[in-house]
Scaffold this motif. Structure first.
Motif, PDB file in Angstrom:
ATOM      1  N   ARG A   1      -2.110  34.727  78.533  1.00  0.00           N
ATOM      2  CA  ARG A   1      -2.897  34.758  77.307  1.00  0.00           C
ATOM      3  C   ARG A   1      -4.360  35.102  77.562  1.00  0.00           C
ATOM      4  N   LYS A   2      -4.760  35.103  78.841  1.00  0.00           N
ATOM      5  CA  LYS A   2      -6.104  35.538  79.192  1.00  0.00           C
ATOM      6  C   LYS A   2      -6.011  36.393  80.448  1.00  0.00           C
ATOM      7  N   VAL A   3      -6.577  37.602  80.347  1.00  0.00           N
ATOM      8  CA  VAL A   3      -6.464  38.565  81.438  1.00  0.00           C
ATOM      9  C   VAL A   3      -7.856  39.068  81.781  1.00  0.00           C
ATOM     10  N   ARG A   4      -8.122  39.169  83.071  1.00  0.00           N
ATOM     11  CA  ARG A   4      -9.425  39.657  83.521  1.00  0.00           C
ATOM     12  C   ARG A   4      -9.228  40.862  84.430  1.00  0.00           C
ATOM     13  N   VAL A   5     -10.084  41.871  84.224  1.00  0.00           N
ATOM     14  CA  VAL A   5     -10.072  43.063  85.069  1.00  0.00           C
ATOM     15  C   VAL A   5     -11.295  43.018  85.973  1.00  0.00           C
ATOM     16  N   ALA A   6     -11.108  43.317  87.258  1.00  0.00           N
ATOM     17  CA  ALA A   6     -12.229  43.289  88.218  1.00  0.00           C
ATOM     18  C   ALA A   6     -12.170  44.527  89.105  1.00  0.00           C
ATOM     19  N   LEU A   7     -13.285  44.805  89.765  1.00  0.00           N
ATOM     20  CA  LEU A   7     -13.383  45.971  90.647  1.00  0.00           C
ATOM     21  C   LEU A   7     -13.487  45.491  92.097  1.00  0.00           C
ATOM     22  N   LYS A   8     -12.559  45.911  92.928  1.00  0.00           N
ATOM     23  CA  LYS A   8     -12.569  45.547  94.337  1.00  0.00           C
ATOM     24  C   LYS A   8     -12.337  46.796  95.174  1.00  0.00           C
ATOM     25  N   LYS A   9     -13.353  47.127  95.973  1.00  0.00           N
ATOM     26  CA  LYS A   9     -13.279  48.287  96.850  1.00  0.00           C
ATOM     27  C   LYS A   9     -12.852  49.544  96.089  1.00  0.00           C
ATOM     28  N   LYS A  10     -13.549  49.753  94.992  1.00  0.00           N
ATOM     29  CA  LYS A  10     -13.324  50.921  94.143  1.00  0.00           C
ATOM     30  C   LYS A  10     -11.893  51.001  93.594  1.00  0.00           C
ATOM     31  N   HIS A  11     -11.274  49.844  93.443  1.00  0.00           N
ATOM     32  CA  HIS A  11      -9.958  49.767  92.815  1.00  0.00           C
ATOM     33  C   HIS A  11      -9.996  48.679  91.745  1.00  0.00           C
ATOM     34  N   VAL A  12      -9.364  48.941  90.618  1.00  0.00           N
ATOM     35  CA  VAL A  12      -9.316  47.967  89.529  1.00  0.00           C
ATOM     36  C   VAL A  12      -8.126  47.043  89.745  1.00  0.00           C
ATOM     37  N   VAL A  13      -8.392  45.736  89.724  1.00  0.00           N
ATOM     38  CA  VAL A  13      -7.330  44.744  89.871  1.00  0.00           C
ATOM     39  C   VAL A  13      -7.325  43.849  88.640  1.00  0.00           C
ATOM     40  N   VAL A  14      -6.143  43.341  88.306  1.00  0.00           N
ATOM     41  CA  VAL A  14      -5.967  42.505  87.124  1.00  0.00           C
ATOM     42  C   VAL A  14      -5.481  41.135  87.543  1.00  0.00           C
ATOM     43  N   SER A  15      -6.064  40.112  86.951  1.00  0.00           N
ATOM     44  CA  SER A  15      -5.653  38.735  87.251  1.00  0.00           C
ATOM     45  C   SER A  15      -5.627  37.934  85.961  1.00  0.00           C
ATOM     46  N   GLY A  16      -4.928  36.818  86.007  1.00  0.00           N
ATOM     47  CA  GLY A  16      -4.862  35.945  84.853  1.00  0.00           C
ATOM     48  C   GLY A  16      -5.894  34.841  84.934  1.00  0.00           C
TER      49      GLY A  16
END
Length: 613
Positions: A584-599
């Motif tokens: 129900r809550k999703v966060r997008v982040a940038l790691k080493k020029k790659h987009v990662v998604v976590s809850g």
């Protein structure tokens, strides 16, 4: 034939009594006729009927203008004795196609029925025949097999018979060349559209008849609103007919609504009912209707700027023209509500501004019509666009579009690639707001906004080509690029063509800040869609900046952004949600020029996104 013998066997009822309507019988029609505004035309009608020969009249005018009402006015004057002695005691008998059809089975019977009617009128000597929609009797109706043109030619040559007929200007142009007797045997009288005040008087008389028919009350506000809104949106039609049609439709809507809701008290048709009817008919939300859109027009720059980034000057030019046109202040009201030429590099917002304009003016992208001129490069381009006659007759793209969407934003793309035969047609539309189609009908673009879009890269040499994106350090080059685009545009299209536009709108290359804003806007749309499913998405600025830097291509402006937003953000999110369907809550982040998604674990109720939409 049996049907003819059956008609003739009715000794107590003449053929004219069976197929015609005596217009002098209705007191209501006479009351209606007493306010007909065309005094000079009525006098012309009387003068022609009074003549010894060539005493036949053809009334020309658009559908709904009041041609039949003018005949009622004459019937009233005859009944009151306010006509020359030769016309006193005459009866005007109206013959319509629908009254003849039940008595016939083929074209031969059609001619014989009309022959009997004309013969009876000659024998009686107290009859003036009125053929409403004359074109229906000379081969344009029922697949063209009902053609009594030879009979009507002979009838209009009779010294002892007077004939009145009516048809639209379009129908006249269509049939007169093959039926020259119409021109020679009948004096034409053109009926002009009445003024707004006269149309109001006519409708307030008709209101009583509508109230009685529908069993309801019609307010004066409803009459005024029907006139004003039909005048604004149905510009191809004329008063009072178009307002009467809207009012009648509103009455039907209120009757059905009242029946379903079982509302206490008698139903009432007011201004809001008229608005609902027109809104439903045109597919335009009520809040976008003309009289309600004043505040939206005042804030048009801000509203367009929410969707189109980095083009403040272009937005201002468009908004200024639209405000003038939408308040009917234009010097040529028959022209489109704004004629624009959008020129600029690829991916800078030309099409997005046109799309946003359709949303602001009409509330839906369904009112955005695209015409790709690369489809009109062959010699048959003109016929494909406006239609034509003869073998392989085609309706034409423009007539079909206008029939379904008379209120729309037209976007014409690739104009530099169109066949040369298209040029004069487009010039006429841009300059005059109208053009005659292949069938002879006048097509009106008065309720449209015209946008011609050109990619400046196609107009310039390699050394002059601008780009859709500029680095911050190169911002001072924008003005030079603008001048190069303007010069290339004028050299390519010529002065006459460019003078057809209200504004030449030159789009600037996008700055990095603008690219970032566009990316943020696209991310906001994703957040909206997810929030509707109860999912909160958090996208930090560094991710947006990363995608903007990737998508701000010098050769394509922001044209690749949507694809990059999908590949960098939307696709990873979709994979994460498939693996975690209860997230129900999703966060997008940038790691080493790659987009990662976590809850994000959070038991609180999801709140709306705070990102600027």
């Amino acid at each position: 034939p049996e049907v003819i013998r059956e008609v003739k066997s009715h000794k107590d009822e003449s053929i004219l009594d069976q197929i015609s309507l005596d217009l002098s019988q209705s007191l209501f029609e006479r009351k209606f006729g007493s306010i007909v505004p065309w005094k000079e035309e009525v006098n012309r009608l009387l003068e022609t009927l009074q003549k010894r020969t060539n005493h036949n009249v053809l009334m020309l005018g658009p559908t709904g203008v009041g041609k039949r009402t003018m005949v009622m006015r004459l019937a009233e004057q005859i009944a009151a004795g306010r006509v020359p002695s030769r016309l006193r005691n005459k009866k005007i008998l109206e013959i319509g196609l629908q009254s003849v059809l039940p008595l016939i089975q083929d074209s031969e019977e059609f001619e014989k029925i009309l022959f009997l009617a004309v013969k009876e009128a000659l024998d009686r000597k107290d009859v003036i025949l009125y053929f409403n929609q004359l074109d229906n009797f000379i081969g344009t109706a029922e697949g063209g097999f009902l053609d009594a043109s030879y009979l009507l030619d002979a009838a209009t040559r009779q010294r002892d018979l007077q004939v009145i007929a009516s048809m639209s200007d379009w129908a006249y142009r269509k049939v007169v060349n093959e039926n020259s007797w119409i021109r020679y045997n009948m004096a034409s009288v053109t009926i002009q559209e009445p003024s707004r005040n006269m149309a109001k008087k006519i409708l307030r008389v008709v209101r009583a008849k509508l109230e009685k028919f529908h069993g309801l009350e019609i307010t004066a506000e409803a009459v005024d609103r029907a006139i004003d809104l039909s005048n604004y949106y149905l510009k191809t039609r004329v008063l009072p007919g178009k307002a009467l049609e809207i009012l009648d439709e509103a009455c039907a809507e209120v009757v059905i609504r009242n029946m379903r809701s079982r509302t206490a008290g008698g139903p009432v048709v007011d201004g809001k009912a008229v608005e609902r009817t027109l809104s439903s008919r045109l597919g335009i939300p009520i809040e976008k209707l003309h009289h309600r859109a004043g505040s939206s027009l005042l804030l048009l720059e801000d509203r367009l700027g929410q969707r189109v980034k980095g083009q403040d000057r272009a937005i201002q030019q468009v908004a200024d023209v639209i405000r003038v046109a939408k308040q009917n202040l234009s010097a040529k009201p028959q022209r489109p509500d704004g004629v624009f030429f959008f020129v600029g590099p690829n991916g800078v917002g030309k099409n997005e501004l046109a799309r946003s304009l359709a949303l602001e003016l009409f509330g839906s992208e369904e009112h955005l019509i695209r015409l790709d001129m690369t489809q009109f490069t062959e010699d048959d381009a003109a016929m494909k666009l406006i239609g034509g006659r003869g073998p392989g007759e085609t309706k034409g793209i423009l007539p079909r579009i206008l029939a379904n969407r008379p209120n729309a934003v037209f976007v014409i793309e690739g104009i530099e690639k169109a066949n040369s035969k298209i040029g004069p047609i487009l010039l006429q539309i841009l300059n005059d707001g109208q053009v005659v189609d292949g069938e002879g009908r006048m097509l009106s673009f008065a309720s449209t906004t015209m946008v011609v879009v050109a990619n400046s890269d196609n107009l310039l040499g390699e050394e002059e080509k601008t780009v859709g994106f500029t680095e911050a350090a190169e911002a001072n080059r924008i003005e030079n690029q603008r001048k190069a685009i303007e010069s290339g545009t004028r050299n390519f299209f010529g002065t006459e063509f460019l003078m057809s536009f209200d504004e030449l709108v030159f789009f600037d290359p996008l700055t990095p800040d603008s690219i970032c804003e566009i990316t943020e806007l696209q991310v906001a749309h994703i957040e909206e869609r997810l929030y509707e499913r109860g999912i909160i998405l958090t996208v930090p600025h560094e991710v947006i900046q990363f995608v903007a830097d990737e998508g701000g291509s010098k050769s394509g402006g922001a044209s690749h952004l949507a694809r990059l937003v999908e590949s960098h953000i939307l696709q990873p999110i979709s994979r994460y949600l498939l693996k975690h369907p209860n997230a129900r809550k999703v966060r997008v982040a940038l790691k080493k020029k790659h987009v990662v998604v976590s809850g994000v674990r959070d038991k609180k109720k999801p709140a709306p996104s705070s990102r600027k939409k």
